[in-house]
Design an enzyme around this catalytic site. Structure first.
Site, PDB file in Angstrom:
ATOM      1  CG  ASN A  44      -1.846   1.163   1.290  1.00  0.00           C
ATOM      2  OD1 ASN A  44      -1.542   2.254   0.799  1.00  0.00           O
ATOM      3  ND2 ASN A  44      -3.007   0.960   1.883  1.00  0.00           N
ATOM      4  CG  ASP A  70      -9.453   2.320  -8.810  1.00  0.00           C
ATOM      5  OD1 ASP A  70      -8.892   1.901  -9.836  1.00  0.00           O
ATOM      6  OD2 ASP A  70      -9.822   1.577  -7.892  1.00  0.00           O
ATOM      7  CG  ASP A 103      -8.038   7.494 -18.305  1.00  0.00           C
ATOM      8  OD1 ASP A 103      -7.744   7.415 -17.098  1.00  0.00           O
ATOM      9  OD2 ASP A 103      -8.664   6.593 -18.903  1.00  0.00           O
TER      10      ASP A 103
END
Length: 245
Positions: A44, A70, A103
């Site tokens: 992590n 994400d 993106d």
């Protein structure tokens, strides 16, 4: 990047939480004879960045890349936040670059704003990378994913989110081969919950936005995700390069 470094003058470390992705990446490195210079480990990054990077001999880290976490609407807790910014500020040497890209413009904006809000005394926009003609402007204003949930008590927001019909669970990481990357899939219920701090960071009006987004990859080694987005879907990638003061 390791493949392009024919002199083997640098080492490259990738961090992610997904073992399958790491096994594939390490397999590619081995097939290209790069195992001595390229490695991917499971961790992590928010918790482990300071320990891992701080243990490198002489702390001679030249580049940290945080690539394709994400998307904003699928994250309750972001990879980039106060804790990670503080950890990187502690261990990175002056002149070390920090490359952020996504993106999704809201995700890239959130990451950039966190570094400016929590670490502007340690980091700044890399003016050499963001030279005139090398950028395009940021959007004037980005909207939170669910404006109707912003500012409501946490329990009320959660109840409002979970009262909607389930649309299925989306899991998996958008991370692709970054030097420092992390992502943990989240379901559709989490996607509806918008924390006040997240909204503040997305709407926060700092000065770094004036530098714009980079038109091209500044490190010369696109990820799979980047190639797919720009060549296959003809969509935009949002990039910013920072540097440790």
């Amino acid at each position: 990047m390791g493949h392009n470094d024919t002199a083997r003058s640098s080492n490259y470390l990738g961090i992610d939480v997904h073992k399958a992705l790491l096994d594939r990446a390490n397999g590619w490195a081995a097939a290209r004879g790069l195992s001595g210079n390229v490695s991917y480990v499971q961790a992590n990054v928010v918790v482990s960045a300071a320990a891992i990077l701080g243990s490198y001999p002489g702390r001679r880290v030249r580049l940290v890349s945080i690539q394709y976490p994400d998307p904003q609407q699928r994250r309750r807790r972001h990879v980039v936040g106060r804790q990670l910014v503080a950890a990187l500020a502690e261990v990175l040497p002056p002149g070390c670059q920090v490359y952020l890209n996504s993106d999704f413009e809201d995700t890239a904006t959130y990451m950039r704003n966190c570094f400016e809000c929590f670490g502007s005394q340690h980091f700044e926009i890399d003016a050499a990378a963001h030279a005139p003609g090398a950028t395009f402007p940021c959007s004037a204003m980005l909207q939170p994913v669910r404006p109707d949930l912003v500012g409501r008590p946490r329990a009320a927001r959660a109840n409002a989110a979970t009262s909607r019909p389930e649309s299925g669970s989306v899991s998996g990481s958008e991370s692709e081969g970054g030097s420092v990357s992390d992502g943990s899939g989240s379901g559709s219920e989490e996607a509806e919950i918008v924390d006040e701090e997240e909204v503040d960071m997305l709407q926060w009006r700092g000065r770094w936005r004036e530098a714009g987004w980079l038109l091209r990859n500044p490190v010369g080694a696109p990820t799979e995700r980047e190639v797919y987005v720009e060549l296959a879907t003809k969509q935009q990638v949002y990039r910013v390069m920072l540097v440790r003061r």
